[in-house]
Design an enzyme around this catalytic site. Sequence first.
Site, short mmCIF file in Angstrom:
data_model
loop_
_atom_site.label_atom_id
_atom_site.label_comp_id
_atom_site.label_asym_id
_atom_site.label_seq_id
_atom_site.Cartn_x
_atom_site.Cartn_y
_atom_site.Cartn_z
N ARG A 1 -9.31 11.02 19.89
CA ARG A 1 -8.91 10.90 21.31
C ARG A 1 -8.63 12.29 21.90
NH1 ARG A 1 -4.95 6.09 19.60
NH2 ARG A 1 -4.97 7.46 17.79
N GLY B 1 -9.87 8.91 7.08
CA GLY B 1 -10.85 9.11 6.01
C GLY B 1 -12.10 8.37 6.44
N GLU C 1 -8.24 -4.17 5.50
CA GLU C 1 -8.16 -3.93 4.05
C GLU C 1 -7.06 -4.75 3.41
OE1 GLU C 1 -8.30 0.27 5.33
OE2 GLU C 1 -9.17 0.61 3.36
N HIS D 1 -12.85 3.29 -0.32
CA HIS D 1 -12.81 2.36 0.81
C HIS D 1 -13.47 1.03 0.47
CE1 HIS D 1 -12.66 5.99 3.79
NE2 HIS D 1 -11.44 5.50 3.61
N LEU E 1 -15.04 4.50 9.63
CA LEU E 1 -14.72 5.78 10.28
C LEU E 1 -13.28 5.77 10.73
CD1 LEU E 1 -17.92 5.87 12.54
CD2 LEU E 1 -17.69 6.73 10.20
N GLY E 2 -12.40 6.17 9.85
CA GLY E 2 -10.99 6.29 10.21
C GLY E 2 -10.60 7.73 9.99
N ARG F 1 -10.71 16.29 6.25
CA ARG F 1 -11.52 16.68 5.08
C ARG F 1 -12.90 17.14 5.53
NH1 ARG F 1 -10.52 11.21 2.50
NH2 ARG F 1 -8.28 11.27 2.19
N LYS G 1 3.28 0.80 3.16
CA LYS G 1 2.89 -0.20 4.15
C LYS G 1 2.95 -1.55 3.46
CE LYS G 1 -0.88 1.96 6.11
NZ LYS G 1 -2.27 1.96 6.47
N ARG H 1 -2.56 -2.02 -3.59
CA ARG H 1 -3.74 -1.20 -3.41
C ARG H 1 -3.66 -0.05 -4.40
NH1 ARG H 1 -5.05 3.40 0.92
NH2 ARG H 1 -7.19 3.69 0.30
N ASN I 1 0.87 -1.17 0.00
CA ASN I 1 0.00 0.00 0.00
C ASN I 1 0.90 1.22 0.00
OD1 ASN I 1 -1.79 2.03 0.50
ND2 ASN I 1 -2.79 1.05 2.26
P1 AMP Z 1 -7.70 4.83 10.87
O1 AMP Z 1 -7.53 5.82 9.76
O2 AMP Z 1 -8.76 3.82 10.63
O3 AMP Z 1 -6.41 4.24 11.35
O4 AMP Z 1 -8.26 5.68 12.12
C1 AMP Z 1 -7.45 6.63 12.80
C2 AMP Z 1 -8.31 7.48 13.71
O5 AMP Z 1 -9.05 6.65 14.62
C3 AMP Z 1 -7.51 8.39 14.62
O6 AMP Z 1 -7.17 9.60 13.99
C4 AMP Z 1 -8.46 8.63 15.76
O7 AMP Z 1 -9.32 9.71 15.44
C5 AMP Z 1 -9.30 7.37 15.82
N1 AMP Z 1 -8.95 6.52 16.99
C6 AMP Z 1 -7.99 5.59 17.08
N2 AMP Z 1 -7.99 5.02 18.30
C7 AMP Z 1 -8.97 5.60 19.01
C8 AMP Z 1 -9.49 5.44 20.34
N3 AMP Z 1 -8.98 4.57 21.20
N4 AMP Z 1 -10.54 6.23 20.71
C9 AMP Z 1 -11.07 7.12 19.84
N5 AMP Z 1 -10.63 7.29 18.57
C10 AMP Z 1 -9.59 6.57 18.16
#
Ligand code: AMP
Length: 588
Positions: free
Chosen positions: A253, A180, A358, A148, A177-178, A209, A14, A59, A7
């Site tokens: 967080r 992105g 993914e 996604h 919900l990451g 975004r 990655k 990817r 990726n």
């Molecule tokens: P991802 O792009 O799926 O890796 O998601 C990353 C985002 O997940 C981070 O920027 C945080 O906003 C959120 N996140 C990760 N760990 C936690 C947690 N323990 N509690 C709340 N939000 C979290």
Amino acid sequence: MKVLVLNCGSSSLKYKLYDDGAEQRAGLVERIPDGGHEQALQGVLDELSDQTIDAVGHRVVHGGARFADAARIDDAVRADIEACIALAPLHNPANLAGIDAAMARLPDVPHVAVFDTAFHARLPRRARSYGIDPTLADKHHIRRYGFHGPSHAFVAQRAAEQLGRPLEELRLITCHLGNGASVCAVECGRSVETSMGMTPLEGLVMGTRSGDIDAGALIALLKSGAMTVDELDHTLNKQSGLKGLSGISNDVRDIEKAAAEGDERARLAIAVFTHRLRKYIGAYAAVMGGVDAVIMTGGIGQNSATMRRRALQRFEYLGLLIDEEKNAGAQARHDRTPVVDISEDHSRVRSLVIATDEERMIADETRRVAGGGAEVQSEMPIPIAVSARHIHLTREAMDALFGPGSELTSYRPLSQPGQFACHERLNIVGPRGRIDGVRILGPLRPACQVEISRTDEFHLGVDAPVRHSGDVKGTAPIILEGPKGTLHLQEGLICAWRHIHMHPDDAARYGVKDRDEVMVEIRGGDRDLIFADVVVRVSPKYALEMHIDTDEANAAELPPKSEGSLVGVEGRQAVLLKRKAWPQPAGE
Ligand code: AMP
């Protein structure tokens, strides 16, 4: 089979190595300078020099309208990925740099591109079109593509396993919900709506975004001279969303901590994020006419109980009830608890927290495509039948429309054993128009079903979902007029999914199974036409025949006694039909 998944981002790489589905190694190289992907990859391969790699999965963010599935990379596929750079100027060049470097280093193994957009490639036209002139849209490739895909597809499959039901029967809303973020409506295993559009900027509020914003606001910003185009791009992609709203961080967080300490902007960020998400969930339940499960995934979905709580509150009217205790403790992890059900026991709609993966999805897709071998096994022609609009009735409906105890009388037998067209006919009445004298097909059935074409739909003024015959739950209402009475059907109106009836012997010959989706090339007409999305129905009661509706027959300018040949099975077309893109779906 050992699959290396790569990726490549603009400044990062990655990788994960899988041995027949088991993750063996993983790593991340960051801060790669421009033009440094080859060197970074060199480092990764040196680290893996004790391994024999059998295939590489890449990817690729944007596959445009060209790729509805993963594809084995050759010169033509590479050129097509390059052509999509205009649609994803940040992502596709980095993905290509990774492909080039890996193919140079590992020239003798198959390389497979797995696209973020492919899962959404056959969004219905109504969902993929913006409200602008289609000529302008086509000229500039302006349509909704969605992203996604591997994550939405992965968690949808996991949800079906958890619910113990086939994916083909389920209506799911998957929330990735990451950093992105996007939502997807997955109906019968296919993406029918998703919140990201032509680019990943549309839809939910994300880490940095903005998500949805009135295009008029952007015009105003540009016209006023407040920003240049590049500044606006940077603002909307990098300085907005949770980060822009909170003024603190893109990380939930940090924002949750500040909100708990009374920070107003942090509270606003959380409120806007969850309000937008809830709005989409409600909308997607409406799009699918209901929902069986809502899935939360990605860093935020898997970890933040408060965001989940806010997004999923007040859905009692949908039959979705969250168990506060289960939600509070839920954290999904691939290695420990990949799936957590946070619903109350009696909740009709389930809420699931699922760890997305993914890379694993990319590895599975790579194994499937690189493994190849799935050639269609028979060239036996398939007779094509055009099915005109028709009606199936229940015993009760027959009584109501033709009088108690009345029976259907056969006008002529149909090609499917035991089926017959009847002398009896009915009128179909919609809000805009009516169609008189529509033939009933016998024998009687357990549920009423009225099958019409798109043209009929616009004539009647109704919106009939595309469904498999017999699958009428949650379909459209319609009025039937008979000689002895009128019946208001609450559901049962459909546009039938084009399908092929097959005896199990035929299925064995073609190497397909019940509910496979296949591609059929039609010969005999003035135009060569390929129908995608043709569903195989296998039963010992069936004779080999493909059914299409009158609109489809007209589009193909089909003469009587046409035949088709099975040229691909969905998910395997990369092998079978190397150069042909999948046609768009029939559905609106
Ligand atoms: P991802 O792009 O799926 O890796 O998601 C990353 C985002 O997940 C981070 O920027 C945080 O906003 C959120 N996140 C990760 N760990 C936690 C947690 N323990 N509690 C709340 N939000 C979290």
